[in-house]
Scaffold this motif. Structure first.
Motif, PDB file in Angstrom:
ATOM      1  N   VAL A 208      -4.056 -30.206  29.180  1.00  8.86           N
ATOM      2  CA  VAL A 208      -3.358 -29.003  28.724  1.00  8.86           C
ATOM      3  C   VAL A 208      -2.282 -29.382  27.711  1.00  8.86           C
ATOM      4  N   SER A 209      -1.559 -30.459  27.987  1.00 11.28           N
ATOM      5  CA  SER A 209      -0.508 -30.900  27.072  1.00 11.28           C
ATOM      6  C   SER A 209      -1.079 -31.260  25.703  1.00 11.28           C
ATOM      7  N   ARG A 210      -2.217 -31.989  25.690  1.00 13.56           N
ATOM      8  CA  ARG A 210      -2.832 -32.366  24.412  1.00 13.56           C
ATOM      9  C   ARG A 210      -3.353 -31.148  23.664  1.00 13.56           C
ATOM     10  N   LEU A 211      -3.927 -30.201  24.414  1.00 15.96           N
ATOM     11  CA  LEU A 211      -4.443 -28.993  23.775  1.00 15.96           C
ATOM     12  C   LEU A 211      -3.311 -28.164  23.187  1.00 15.96           C
ATOM     13  N   ARG A 212      -2.201 -28.079  23.895  1.00 20.83           N
ATOM     14  CA  ARG A 212      -1.055 -27.334  23.379  1.00 20.83           C
ATOM     15  C   ARG A 212      -0.545 -27.920  22.063  1.00 20.83           C
ATOM     16  N   LYS A 213      -0.566 -29.233  21.946  1.00 20.12           N
ATOM     17  CA  LYS A 213      -0.104 -29.874  20.717  1.00 20.12           C
ATOM     18  C   LYS A 213      -0.961 -29.481  19.517  1.00 20.12           C
ATOM     19  N   LYS A 214      -2.205 -29.084  19.796  1.00 17.64           N
ATOM     20  CA  LYS A 214      -3.108 -28.724  18.704  1.00 17.64           C
ATOM     21  C   LYS A 214      -3.079 -27.240  18.358  1.00 17.64           C
ATOM     22  N   ILE A 215      -2.747 -26.366  19.323  1.00 17.03           N
ATOM     23  CA  ILE A 215      -2.878 -24.928  19.058  1.00 17.03           C
ATOM     24  C   ILE A 215      -1.571 -24.152  19.143  1.00 17.03           C
ATOM     25  N   GLU A 216      -0.545 -24.736  19.734  1.00 21.40           N
ATOM     26  CA  GLU A 216       0.712 -24.000  19.899  1.00 21.40           C
ATOM     27  C   GLU A 216       1.627 -24.175  18.681  1.00 21.40           C
ATOM     28  N   PRO A 217       2.274 -23.096  18.210  1.00 22.36           N
ATOM     29  CA  PRO A 217       3.267 -23.237  17.146  1.00 22.36           C
ATOM     30  C   PRO A 217       4.404 -24.177  17.569  1.00 22.36           C
ATOM     31  N   ASP A 218       4.815 -24.063  18.823  1.00 22.23           N
ATOM     32  CA  ASP A 218       5.832 -24.946  19.389  1.00 22.23           C
ATOM     33  C   ASP A 218       5.353 -25.393  20.773  1.00 22.23           C
ATOM     34  N   PRO A 219       4.736 -26.581  20.853  1.00 18.83           N
ATOM     35  CA  PRO A 219       4.185 -27.044  22.131  1.00 18.83           C
ATOM     36  C   PRO A 219       5.214 -27.115  23.261  1.00 18.83           C
ATOM     37  N   LYS A 220       6.496 -27.313  22.911  1.00 20.14           N
ATOM     38  CA  LYS A 220       7.521 -27.391  23.941  1.00 20.14           C
ATOM     39  C   LYS A 220       7.839 -26.024  24.540  1.00 20.14           C
ATOM     40  N   PRO A 222       5.407 -23.139  24.843  1.00 19.39           N
ATOM     41  CA  PRO A 222       4.068 -22.585  24.598  1.00 19.39           C
ATOM     42  C   PRO A 222       4.019 -21.068  24.739  1.00 19.39           C
ATOM     43  N   SER A 223       3.312 -20.447  23.790  1.00 18.58           N
ATOM     44  CA  SER A 223       3.149 -18.992  23.836  1.00 18.58           C
ATOM     45  C   SER A 223       1.707 -18.582  24.100  1.00 18.58           C
ATOM     46  N   LEU A 224       0.767 -19.511  23.947  1.00 17.48           N
ATOM     47  CA  LEU A 224      -0.647 -19.207  24.173  1.00 17.48           C
ATOM     48  C   LEU A 224      -1.086 -19.626  25.574  1.00 17.48           C
ATOM     49  N   ILE A 225      -0.939 -20.908  25.889  1.00 17.38           N
ATOM     50  CA  ILE A 225      -1.294 -21.402  27.223  1.00 17.38           C
ATOM     51  C   ILE A 225       0.002 -21.552  28.012  1.00 17.38           C
ATOM     52  N   LYS A 226       0.236 -20.624  28.894  1.00 17.62           N
ATOM     53  CA  LYS A 226       1.490 -20.593  29.638  1.00 17.62           C
ATOM     54  C   LYS A 226       1.333 -21.216  31.018  1.00 17.62           C
ATOM     55  N   THR A 227       2.397 -21.866  31.453  1.00 13.70           N
ATOM     56  CA  THR A 227       2.438 -22.404  32.809  1.00 13.70           C
ATOM     57  C   THR A 227       2.906 -21.316  33.761  1.00 13.70           C
ATOM     58  N   VAL A 228       2.162 -21.145  34.839  1.00 16.81           N
ATOM     59  CA  VAL A 228       2.557 -20.193  35.878  1.00 16.81           C
ATOM     60  C   VAL A 228       2.979 -21.029  37.077  1.00 16.81           C
ATOM     61  N   TRP A 229       4.262 -21.114  37.306  1.00 20.66           N
ATOM     62  CA  TRP A 229       4.792 -22.012  38.327  1.00 20.66           C
ATOM     63  C   TRP A 229       4.224 -21.668  39.700  1.00 20.66           C
ATOM     64  N   GLY A 230       3.705 -22.691  40.349  1.00 23.96           N
ATOM     65  CA  GLY A 230       3.094 -22.502  41.660  1.00 23.96           C
ATOM     66  C   GLY A 230       1.675 -21.980  41.598  1.00 23.96           C
ATOM     67  N   GLY A 231       1.200 -21.662  40.382  1.00 24.16           N
ATOM     68  CA  GLY A 231      -0.134 -21.098  40.242  1.00 24.16           C
ATOM     69  C   GLY A 231      -1.075 -21.935  39.415  1.00 24.16           C
ATOM     70  N   GLY A 232      -0.652 -22.275  38.221  1.00 25.52           N
ATOM     71  CA  GLY A 232      -1.511 -23.044  37.327  1.00 25.52           C
ATOM     72  C   GLY A 232      -1.203 -22.714  35.876  1.00 25.52           C
ATOM     73  N   TYR A 233      -2.240 -22.360  35.120  1.00 22.99           N
ATOM     74  CA  TYR A 233      -2.088 -22.064  33.695  1.00 22.99           C
ATOM     75  C   TYR A 233      -2.822 -20.773  33.356  1.00 22.99           C
ATOM     76  N   MET A 234      -2.402 -20.156  32.236  1.00 22.80           N
ATOM     77  CA  MET A 234      -3.016 -18.901  31.819  1.00 22.80           C
ATOM     78  C   MET A 234      -3.028 -18.811  30.297  1.00 22.80           C
ATOM     79  N   LEU A 235      -4.172 -18.399  29.729  1.00 24.35           N
ATOM     80  CA  LEU A 235      -4.234 -18.066  28.311  1.00 24.35           C
ATOM     81  C   LEU A 235      -3.709 -16.646  28.157  1.00 24.35           C
ATOM     82  N   SER A 236      -2.566 -16.489  27.489  1.00 24.55           N
ATOM     83  CA  SER A 236      -1.907 -15.185  27.437  1.00 24.55           C
ATOM     84  C   SER A 236      -2.392 -14.317  26.286  1.00 24.55           C
ATOM     85  N   ALA A 237      -3.178 -14.864  25.378  1.00 19.10           N
ATOM     86  CA  ALA A 237      -3.610 -14.111  24.198  1.00 19.10           C
ATOM     87  C   ALA A 237      -4.822 -13.241  24.492  1.00 19.10           C
TER      88      ALA A 237
END
Length: 246
Positions: A208-220, A222-237
């Motif tokens: 996920v971290s490597r993918l964010r570096k390729k598609i996120e405007p600001d990987p630090k 993230p606005s596309l692949i968001k972390t859901v604490w206690g849950g996992g990850y979500m594509l928000s777009a």
């Protein structure tokens, strides 16, 4: 038995194996249908609702790998391959095609039953695709990105192709198949790696971290692949699906 009882298709050219397995599965509370060849298996799949396929690799005519490829092109039905001890290459190819598990011959029917139940549990725990993919669909768009699933290419808004590793493509495909759905690490591992995933594997975080570096405007942030604490990850777009592109 009723319609909710898992329906297993046993595909093997050996009549004795087919008969013994089908009777054993029925005795243990499952429904079973048999097929002696790839052609028979295709007819069963076209006519019946099958929950899992037990598929022998070595068959005359159309072999199990060809049937596995056909199944994966048309449906998500779980597949357990039956292989001979010396068929390491075929087993690996089968898993790469999307088979969920394998068992080497000779095997104990109790072990096959345990694997069938485990694969069914895993398959039933995975989220269904938000939108069914049409046979001609090859372009999936989200944000300013276009994913060419036929070429496994990712294009930005300017049309520049961004290279993706096999793992990154599989991960992005899982997200675009389930937009705006929270996917746990275990679900992402199952969706991208299947049996190859280690139950303690946390490599999904690195992917996920490597993918964010390729598609996120600001990987630090993230606005596309968001972390859901206690849950996992979500594509928000929002995901848009298109037909075959030129």
């Amino acid at each position: 038995m009723n319609e909710k009882t898992p329906h297993i298709l046993v595909v093997d050219d050996n009549a004795e194996i087919r008969d013994l397995l089908s009777k054993y599965l029925v005795r243990n509370g499952l429904r079973a249908t048999t097929a002696a060849s790839g052609a028979e298996a295709r007819k069963v799949l076209a006519a019946a609702s099958i929950d899992l396929i037990v598929l022998d690799i070595m068959m005359p005519g159309e072999d199990g790998l060809s049937v596995c490829r056909h199944v994966r092109e048309t449906r998500d039905t779980p597949i357990i391959l039956l292989t001979a001890v010396a068929e390491d290459t075929d087993r690996i190819v089968g898993l790469e095609m999307g088979a969920d598990d394998y068992l080497t011959k000779p095997f104990n029917p109790r072990e096959l039953l345990a694997r069938i139940k485990a694969v069914l549990r895993r398959a039933n725990s995975l989220p269904h695709r938000a939108v069914a993919e049409s046979p001609g669909e090859t372009v999936v768009s989200f944000g300013d990105w276009r994913l060419r699933t036929d070429r496994r290419e990712l294009e930005n808004g300017a049309g520049t192709v961004i290279s993706l590793s096999t793992a990154e493509f599989a991960l992005l495909k899982a997200f675009t198949d389930h937009p705006r759905m929270v996917l746990s690490r275990d679900q992402l591992l199952d969706l991208t790696q299947g049996r190859a995933a280690n139950v303690f594997d946390r490599s999904i975080d690195n992917q996920v971290s490597r993918l964010r570096k390729k598609i996120e405007p600001d990987p630090k942030t993230p606005s596309l692949i968001k972390t859901v604490w206690g849950g996992g990850y979500m594509l928000s777009a929002e995901v848009r699906r298109e037909g075959r592109a030129s």
